[in-house]
Design an enzyme around this catalytic site. Structure first.
Site, PDB file in Angstrom:
ATOM      1  N   GLY A  22       0.830  -1.197   0.000  1.00 25.82           N
ATOM      2  CA  GLY A  22       0.000   0.000   0.000  1.00 25.82           C
ATOM      3  C   GLY A  22       0.861   1.242   0.000  1.00 25.82           C
ATOM      4  O   GLY A  22       2.037   1.207   0.388  1.00 25.82           O
ATOM      5  N   GLN A  43       2.857   9.974   1.459  1.00 25.67           N
ATOM      6  CA  GLN A  43       4.153   9.274   1.449  1.00 25.67           C
ATOM      7  C   GLN A  43       5.008   9.655   0.249  1.00 25.67           C
ATOM      8  O   GLN A  43       6.209   9.358   0.235  1.00 25.67           O
ATOM      9  CB  GLN A  43       3.947   7.755   1.461  1.00 25.67           C
ATOM     10  CG  GLN A  43       3.361   7.238   2.767  1.00 25.67           C
ATOM     11  CD  GLN A  43       3.284   5.731   2.725  1.00 25.67           C
ATOM     12  OE1 GLN A  43       2.340   5.168   2.184  1.00 25.67           O
ATOM     13  NE2 GLN A  43       4.282   5.058   3.275  1.00 25.67           N
ATOM     14  N   CYS A 102       5.796  -0.263   7.316  1.00 27.44           N
ATOM     15  CA  CYS A 102       5.406   0.872   6.474  1.00 27.44           C
ATOM     16  C   CYS A 102       6.607   1.288   5.634  1.00 27.44           C
ATOM     17  O   CYS A 102       7.730   1.310   6.136  1.00 27.44           O
ATOM     18  CB  CYS A 102       4.961   2.037   7.355  1.00 27.44           C
ATOM     19  SG  CYS A 102       4.526   3.516   6.443  1.00 27.44           S
ATOM     20  N   LEU A 103       6.370   1.604   4.369  1.00 22.73           N
ATOM     21  CA  LEU A 103       7.468   2.024   3.490  1.00 22.73           C
ATOM     22  C   LEU A 103       8.131   3.310   3.997  1.00 22.73           C
ATOM     23  O   LEU A 103       9.272   3.593   3.646  1.00 22.73           O
ATOM     24  CB  LEU A 103       6.960   2.220   2.056  1.00 22.73           C
ATOM     25  CG  LEU A 103       6.489   0.949   1.334  1.00 22.73           C
ATOM     26  CD1 LEU A 103       5.855   1.302  -0.008  1.00 22.73           C
ATOM     27  CD2 LEU A 103       7.637  -0.043   1.140  1.00 22.73           C
ATOM     28  N   HIS A 146      -4.449   1.041   7.368  1.00 22.54           N
ATOM     29  CA  HIS A 146      -3.121   1.656   7.436  1.00 22.54           C
ATOM     30  C   HIS A 146      -3.022   2.837   6.459  1.00 22.54           C
ATOM     31  O   HIS A 146      -2.571   3.925   6.818  1.00 22.54           O
ATOM     32  CB  HIS A 146      -2.076   0.582   7.111  1.00 22.54           C
ATOM     33  CG  HIS A 146      -0.658   1.060   7.117  1.00 22.54           C
ATOM     34  ND1 HIS A 146       0.291   0.586   7.994  1.00 22.54           N
ATOM     35  CD2 HIS A 146      -0.019   1.970   6.327  1.00 22.54           C
ATOM     36  CE1 HIS A 146       1.447   1.194   7.749  1.00 22.54           C
ATOM     37  NE2 HIS A 146       1.291   2.042   6.747  1.00 22.54           N
ATOM     38  N   GLU A 147      -3.472   2.608   5.216  1.00 25.86           N
ATOM     39  CA  GLU A 147      -3.348   3.670   4.202  1.00 25.86           C
ATOM     40  C   GLU A 147      -4.290   4.837   4.490  1.00 25.86           C
ATOM     41  O   GLU A 147      -3.915   5.996   4.312  1.00 25.86           O
ATOM     42  CB  GLU A 147      -3.594   3.102   2.799  1.00 25.86           C
ATOM     43  CG  GLU A 147      -2.619   2.003   2.367  1.00 25.86           C
ATOM     44  CD  GLU A 147      -1.159   2.307   2.646  1.00 25.86           C
ATOM     45  OE1 GLU A 147      -0.743   3.481   2.561  1.00 25.86           O
ATOM     46  OE2 GLU A 147      -0.420   1.358   2.978  1.00 25.86           O
ATOM     47  N   HIS A 188      -2.900   7.104   7.040  1.00 24.50           N
ATOM     48  CA  HIS A 188      -1.903   8.034   6.486  1.00 24.50           C
ATOM     49  C   HIS A 188      -2.561   9.351   6.055  1.00 24.50           C
ATOM     50  O   HIS A 188      -1.948  10.413   6.153  1.00 24.50           O
ATOM     51  CB  HIS A 188      -1.222   7.427   5.249  1.00 24.50           C
ATOM     52  CG  HIS A 188       0.000   6.613   5.549  1.00 24.50           C
ATOM     53  ND1 HIS A 188       1.114   7.127   6.166  1.00 24.50           N
ATOM     54  CD2 HIS A 188       0.296   5.324   5.287  1.00 24.50           C
ATOM     55  CE1 HIS A 188       2.043   6.177   6.278  1.00 24.50           C
ATOM     56  NE2 HIS A 188       1.565   5.069   5.753  1.00 24.50           N
TER      57      HIS A 188
HETATM   58 NI    NI Z   1       2.483   3.221   5.617  1.00 20.82          NI
END
Ligand code: NI
Length: 156
Positions: free
Chosen positions: A46, A51, A89-90, A131-132, A135
Site C-alpha cells: 500500500g 508518502q 510501512c514504506l 493503514h493507508e 496516512h
Molecule cells: Ni504506511
C-alpha cells in the site's frame, strides 16, 4: 510514469490531514500512475499520497499481485472483528510492530473516473485499507503499534 521518492517518518508531510480530491485532473491521474509504479518498485502492499509528498486523500492498496485498488477520498464505512498482526510501512523502513485492526472493513471511495464504489477486505487487505487511510489523517502505525525488535522476527 515516474518513480517517486518515498518520504520517511519524521517528515512533516506525513502529519496532518490530507485534503479531499474535488476534481480528478490529469495531474491526479499522473499521480495515481506514478504512485503505482513507486509501489511496485518498493514491493509494498500500500501507498498513500502523503508518502510521496502530496497531501491529498489518495491511496493505493495491492495485497494480491495484479489487483491494484485505487482509492480516492476513501472512507471506512463498516468494520467488524479484530486482529493483531505485524505491520510495517514504506515510510518506516526496518520498523515492525503489532497493531490492533478490525478483521474486516468496507471502504467507500471514488475511482479515477470519479465513480463511487465500495470494496471490502479481511485480514491483510483490511489492515492495508486501515493503514493507508490512517496516512491520510497523518497517523502512522508506529503511533499505536507495539513495536517488535526486528532481530526477534522469525525469518521466513
Ligand atoms: Ni504506511
Amino acid at each position: 510514469m515516474a518513480i517517486l521518492n518515498i518520504v520517511k517518518e519524521g517528515d512533516p508531510v506525513l502529519r496532518g490531514k490530507c485534503r479531499e480530491v474535488t476534481e480528478i485532473t490529469p495531474r491526479i491521474i499522473t499521480l495515481l500512475d506514478d504512485m503505482a509504479e513507486t509501489l511496485h518498485k518498493a514491493d509494498g502492499c500500500g501507498l498513500a499520497a502523503p508518502q510521496v509528498g502530496v497531501r491529498r486523500r489518495i491511496a493505493l492498496v495491492e495485497v494480491e499481485e495484479g489487483e491494484l485498488i485505487e482509492l480516492i477520498n476513501p472512507e471506512i464505512i463498516e468494520r467488524s472483528g479484530q486482529q493483531e498482526e505485524i505491520e510495517g510501512c514504506l515510510s518506516s523502513p526496518g520498523k515492525w510492530g503489532i497493531t490492533k485492526r478490525p478483521m474486516k472493513v468496507t471502504v467507500k471511495a471514488q475511482n479515477r473516473k470519479g465513480e463511487e464504489f465500495t470494496v471490502s477486505g479481511s485480514g491483510l487487505k483490511a489492515r492495508a485499507f486501515c493503514h493507508e487511510i490512517d496516512h491520510l489523517d497523518g497517523i502512522l502505525f508506529v503511533d499505536h503499534a507495539q513495536m517488535v525488535d526486528p532481530d526477534e522476527l522469525e525469518v521466513e
